[in-house]
Design a protein around this motif. Structure first.
Motif, mmCIF file in Angstrom:
data_model
loop_
_atom_site.group_PDB
_atom_site.id
_atom_site.type_symbol
_atom_site.label_atom_id
_atom_site.label_comp_id
_atom_site.label_asym_id
_atom_site.label_seq_id
_atom_site.Cartn_x
_atom_site.Cartn_y
_atom_site.Cartn_z
ATOM 1 N N SER A 142 38.704 38.390 23.667
ATOM 2 C CA SER A 142 39.844 37.523 23.955
ATOM 3 C C SER A 142 41.041 38.354 24.412
ATOM 4 C CB SER A 142 40.215 36.727 22.707
ATOM 5 O OG SER A 142 40.731 37.620 21.745
ATOM 6 N N ASN A 143 42.042 37.685 24.866
ATOM 7 C CA ASN A 143 43.263 38.358 25.291
ATOM 8 C C ASN A 143 44.095 38.696 24.059
ATOM 9 O OD1 ASN A 143 45.514 39.277 26.580
ATOM 10 N ND2 ASN A 143 46.268 37.245 27.118
ATOM 11 N N TYR A 144 44.225 39.977 23.781
ATOM 12 C CA TYR A 144 44.964 40.345 22.572
ATOM 13 C C TYR A 144 46.263 41.078 22.902
ATOM 14 C CZ TYR A 144 42.281 44.533 23.498
ATOM 15 O OH TYR A 144 41.719 45.588 24.106
ATOM 16 N N GLN A 145 46.728 40.857 24.120
ATOM 17 C CA GLN A 145 47.992 41.464 24.529
ATOM 18 C C GLN A 145 49.136 41.108 23.562
ATOM 19 O OE1 GLN A 145 47.987 43.734 26.956
ATOM 20 N NE2 GLN A 145 50.103 44.184 26.370
ATOM 21 N N PRO A 146 49.219 39.851 23.067
ATOM 22 C CA PRO A 146 50.280 39.516 22.102
ATOM 23 C C PRO A 146 50.255 40.417 20.869
ATOM 24 C CG PRO A 146 49.189 37.525 22.848
ATOM 25 C CD PRO A 146 48.436 38.662 23.448
ATOM 26 N N ILE A 147 49.060 40.783 20.416
ATOM 27 C CA ILE A 147 48.949 41.649 19.239
ATOM 28 C C ILE A 147 49.578 43.006 19.550
ATOM 29 C CG2 ILE A 147 47.324 42.777 17.665
ATOM 30 C CD1 ILE A 147 45.347 40.504 18.274
ATOM 31 N N VAL A 148 49.220 43.528 20.761
ATOM 32 C CA VAL A 148 49.745 44.823 21.178
ATOM 33 C C VAL A 148 51.266 44.771 21.244
ATOM 34 C CG1 VAL A 148 49.798 46.507 23.063
ATOM 35 C CG2 VAL A 148 47.653 45.390 22.448
ATOM 36 N N ASP A 149 51.797 43.681 21.844
ATOM 37 C CA ASP A 149 53.246 43.546 21.993
ATOM 38 C C ASP A 149 53.932 43.444 20.626
ATOM 39 O OD1 ASP A 149 52.951 43.658 24.672
ATOM 40 O OD2 ASP A 149 52.957 41.477 24.972
ATOM 41 N N ALA A 150 53.305 42.659 19.722
ATOM 42 C CA ALA A 150 53.907 42.469 18.392
ATOM 43 C C ALA A 150 53.975 43.790 17.643
ATOM 44 C CB ALA A 150 53.093 41.442 17.603
ATOM 45 N N ALA A 151 52.896 44.575 17.726
ATOM 46 C CA ALA A 151 52.854 45.845 17.012
ATOM 47 C C ALA A 151 53.890 46.820 17.584
ATOM 48 C CB ALA A 151 51.456 46.442 17.077
ATOM 49 N N ARG A 152 54.024 46.764 18.910
ATOM 50 C CA ARG A 152 54.930 47.695 19.578
ATOM 51 C C ARG A 152 56.389 47.463 19.143
ATOM 52 N NH1 ARG A 152 53.083 47.782 25.287
ATOM 53 N NH2 ARG A 152 51.650 49.430 24.641
ATOM 54 N N ALA A 153 56.726 46.191 18.855
ATOM 55 C CA ALA A 153 58.115 45.838 18.529
ATOM 56 C C ALA A 153 58.503 46.217 17.106
ATOM 57 C CB ALA A 153 58.311 44.342 18.753
ATOM 58 N N MET A 154 57.511 46.551 16.269
ATOM 59 C CA MET A 154 57.828 46.791 14.855
ATOM 60 C C MET A 154 58.542 48.130 14.670
ATOM 61 S SD MET A 154 54.383 45.378 13.145
ATOM 62 C CE MET A 154 53.895 43.694 13.402
ATOM 63 N N PRO A 155 59.438 48.202 13.700
ATOM 64 C CA PRO A 155 60.152 49.457 13.441
ATOM 65 C C PRO A 155 59.206 50.508 12.865
ATOM 66 C CG PRO A 155 60.700 47.832 11.766
ATOM 67 C CD PRO A 155 59.854 47.117 12.777
ATOM 68 N N GLY A 156 59.428 51.753 13.235
ATOM 69 C CA GLY A 156 58.593 52.840 12.738
ATOM 70 C C GLY A 156 57.352 53.066 13.573
ATOM 71 N N VAL A 157 57.155 52.221 14.624
ATOM 72 C CA VAL A 157 55.986 52.384 15.491
ATOM 73 C C VAL A 157 56.388 53.212 16.709
ATOM 74 C CG1 VAL A 157 54.369 51.181 17.004
ATOM 75 C CG2 VAL A 157 54.912 50.250 14.751
ATOM 76 N N ALA A 158 55.692 54.328 16.929
ATOM 77 C CA ALA A 158 56.014 55.186 18.065
ATOM 78 C C ALA A 158 55.411 54.637 19.347
ATOM 79 C CB ALA A 158 55.507 56.601 17.801
ATOM 80 N N SER A 159 54.115 54.372 19.321
ATOM 81 C CA SER A 159 53.458 53.850 20.521
ATOM 82 C C SER A 159 52.190 53.107 20.115
ATOM 83 C CB SER A 159 53.105 55.000 21.472
ATOM 84 O OG SER A 159 52.166 55.845 20.855
ATOM 85 N N VAL A 160 51.715 52.268 21.044
ATOM 86 C CA VAL A 160 50.493 51.509 20.797
ATOM 87 C C VAL A 160 49.506 51.810 21.923
ATOM 88 C CG1 VAL A 160 49.499 49.225 20.524
ATOM 89 C CG2 VAL A 160 51.771 49.685 19.623
ATOM 90 N N LYS A 161 48.314 52.257 21.558
ATOM 91 C CA LYS A 161 47.284 52.568 22.577
ATOM 92 C C LYS A 161 46.197 51.506 22.525
ATOM 93 C CE LYS A 161 47.691 56.388 24.977
ATOM 94 N NZ LYS A 161 48.718 57.228 24.335
ATOM 95 N N ASP A 162 45.906 50.941 23.675
ATOM 96 C CA ASP A 162 44.844 49.940 23.761
ATOM 97 C C ASP A 162 43.625 50.610 24.380
ATOM 98 O OD1 ASP A 162 43.191 47.866 24.255
ATOM 99 O OD2 ASP A 162 44.508 46.869 25.702
ATOM 100 N N GLN A 163 42.599 50.843 23.573
ATOM 101 C CA GLN A 163 41.431 51.574 24.087
ATOM 102 C C GLN A 163 40.667 50.775 25.145
ATOM 103 O OE1 GLN A 163 39.162 52.545 20.636
ATOM 104 N NE2 GLN A 163 40.328 54.414 20.223
ATOM 105 N N ARG A 164 40.847 49.469 25.086
ATOM 106 C CA ARG A 164 40.065 48.675 26.047
ATOM 107 C C ARG A 164 40.489 48.935 27.480
ATOM 108 N NH1 ARG A 164 38.685 42.320 26.232
ATOM 109 N NH2 ARG A 164 40.532 42.318 27.547
ATOM 110 N N GLU A 165 41.752 49.356 27.655
ATOM 111 C CA GLU A 165 42.201 49.664 29.017
ATOM 112 C C GLU A 165 41.339 50.748 29.644
ATOM 113 O OE1 GLU A 165 46.302 50.664 28.850
ATOM 114 O OE2 GLU A 165 46.917 48.585 28.526
ATOM 115 N N ILE A 166 40.883 51.689 28.809
ATOM 116 C CA ILE A 166 40.100 52.811 29.327
ATOM 117 C C ILE A 166 38.714 52.333 29.782
ATOM 118 C CG2 ILE A 166 39.200 55.092 28.807
ATOM 119 C CD1 ILE A 166 41.310 55.011 26.420
ATOM 120 N N VAL A 167 37.992 51.621 28.883
ATOM 121 C CA VAL A 167 36.657 51.153 29.267
ATOM 122 C C VAL A 167 36.744 50.015 30.265
ATOM 123 C CG1 VAL A 167 35.317 51.945 27.313
ATOM 124 C CG2 VAL A 167 36.601 49.819 27.129
#
Lengths: 301, 229
Positions: A142-167
């Motif tokens: 499924s499309n989990y871009q919202p999850i990535v965006d939500a995690a990215r906005a949280m304090p203390g988070v440096a970066s979010v890597k989505d492995q699916r982009e690679i495969v």
């Protein structure tokens, strides 16, 4: 129905149009092989998707002292922040599991991906490793871009890597390869149908005396038409066998090699058998249809 | 056996009908000559019987069947009961006499045992005994026409249609051909023969139907070729 009569007629017809028959066999063979390769790529991609998407994670890297990202402000995550973050991440819908990877584990994983004498593995220290949360996804398709965006906005988070982009880019390329194979297959199928039509027309013209007499003495339509249709079918079948050999070779030389790089599971012989069955069935069907349509035009009954 | 009721046939792209309101009856076992100049509609008449052509109007019954109602699927069965002989023999040049006759039975799926029994019989009936293994190009025109008649008759049809069977054959040989046709007629087979050959029609003294411009201008039992004055 007398089988030996039909077959002797078929044999005579095929021999008379030897060059046309060869052209039909080759076109059908290459066309069906391309169709089969398309089907095999399809099977390979869906297998690789199963393999990779089970392992695909969203990595949420956390700030620590030496992180140079402005958002972190040069401060690491504190323990209460860590607890709060874990709870928040678990709360996002679509996240199946949250695993914390500390610096030791990260260092171990990092070393495992590198050779023993690699400069990086010798100079890197445990303290350099980032800590992270690994998010297992409930539904990787499924499309989990919202999850990535939500995690990215949280304090203390440096970066979010989505492995699916690679495969994902790899799968895109394989999808394009499959489409190309299917387009070539489609073109050749049209060519094969036209060639069969022409062969049958030549045959019908060569044997117009015989068919004229058959009509006159009251031979049934099947008796008159079957030798012509059988000519197409036999040429199609031989082409199908050649295509099957090509597919087996493509499995051995192409897919087994590809799978060695990209997945630890290779395409099985059952997948090859399925695609051979399909290509044979489609090949023969096309031959029968092309023969019948031509006969309706050139062999008045 | 053959019944034409007010049959009209106009070919596509032609304004003059090939057959114009033709009504005629041929009984079982009759021998009928169809005479008239070229283009008078004789061949069209024969082709309509075989359902090779369809009439524009009128009804045709052959062997008790209404051809308009006969489905395409059943046309081959109709043709199995009708034998055909043509001016140009239409033999297969790569098959010998026996094979040419047997071909007619093979393609309608008759068992080989049956073929082996009846083919020599019919070859003898047309007077070609001893020539079963000759190729068509080793035979005279008259002999080739006998092969064609054997092929037409081997399935014991109820009707034999002959379209100028003596057209390519000299008069002396034609007499032999007519004897074979007469022999076939005596077995109870209805014979319809289209011809230009006045001498033959005059000598046979059978029913004569004359066509002109697609119309029947004369229908005479025991007639002659020309107008009876």
């Amino acid at each position: 129905m007398r089988a030996n009569f039909i077959f002797s007629e078929v044999w005579i017809g095929l021999r008379r149009n030897l060059t046309m028959t060869l052209a039909v066999i080759l076109t059908v063979a290459v066309g069906m092989a391309m169709l089969g390769v398309g089907l095999l790529i399809n099977a390979q991609v869906s297998m690789m998707k199963d393999f990779w998407y089970d392992r695909v994670e969203v990595s949420v890297f956390l700030c620590h002292k030496s992180t140079a990202i402005p958002k972190c402000g040069g401060k690491g995550v504190s323990d209460p922040q860590l607890k709060a973050l874990e709870a928040k991440l678990k709360g996002i819908s679509g996240v199946a599991d949250v695993i914390y990877e500390d610096q030791e584990t990260a260092f171990k994983n990092f070393k495992a991906t590198l050779a023993e004498d690699d400069v990086m593995s010798q100079t890197a220290k445990v303290e350099d490793m980032p800590t992270s949360f690994r998010l297992k996804l409930a539904d990787p398709d499924s499309n989990y871009q919202p999850i990535v965006d939500a995690a990215r906005a949280m304090p203390g988070v440096a970066s979010v890597k989505d492995q699916r982009e690679i495969v994902g880019s790899l799968f895109d390329m394989l999808d394009k390869l499959r489409s190309a194979a299917l387009i070539v297959a489609g073109t050749l199928v049209v060519a094969a149908a036209l060639l069969i039509g022409n062969t049958v027309r030549l045959s019908a013209f060569n044997r117009r005396r015989e068919t004229g007499i058959m009509r006159l003495v009251g031979a049934s339509n099947i008796y008159i038409q079957l030798p012509f249709v059988m000519e197409g079918v036999i040429a199609g079948l031989i082409g199908g066998v050649v295509a099957a050999v090509m597919l087996i070779m493509s499995k051995v030389f192409l897919f087994d090699g590809l799978a060695g790089y990209l997945a630890n599971k290779t395409l099985g012989w059952d997948d090859v058998a399925t695609s051979i069955t399909w290509t044979m069935a489609i090949g023969v069907l096309i031959c029968v249809l092309a023969s019948f349509i031509t006969l309706r035009r050139y062999l008045r009954v | 056996m053959i019944h034409f009721d007010n049959v009209t046939k106009v070919y596509a792209n032609q304004n003059r009908p090939a057959l114009d309101h033709v009504s005629v009856d041929v009984d079982k076992g009759e021998f009928v000559f169809l005479v008239g100049p070229s283009g008078s509609g004789k061949s069209t008449f024969l082709r309509l019987i075989l359902k090779e052509e369809r009439p524009n109007s009128g009804a045709i019954h052959v062997a008790g069947k209404d051809l308009a109602r006969l489905s395409n699927f059943k046309v081959p069965h109709l043709r199995r009961r009708i034998g055909c002989v043509f001016q140009d023999f239409r033999l297969l040049p790569n098959k010998n006499v026996y094979e040419n006759v047997a071909f007619a039975l093979e393609v309608i799926g008759k068992p080989r045992r049956f073929i082996r029994k009846v083919v020599p019989e019919v070859i003898e009936l047309v007077g070609l005994e001893g020539k079963a293994h000759r190729m068509p190009d080793e035979l005279s025109g008259g002999e080739q026409q006998r092969v064609a008649m054997a092929r037409a008759f081997v399935n014991r049809p109820m009707i034999l249609l002959a379209d100028e069977p003596t057209g390519n054959i000299d008069p002396a040989t034609s007499i032999g051909i007519m004897k074979v046709l007469d022999r076939i007629n005596r077995t109870g087979t209805t014979v319809v023969m289209a011809t230009h050959d006045a001498a033959i029609v005059d000598s046979m003294r059978k029913r004569v139907v004359e066509l002109e411009d697609g119309k029947i201008v004369r229908d005479q039992s025991r007639g002659v070729y020309g107008q009876a004055y």
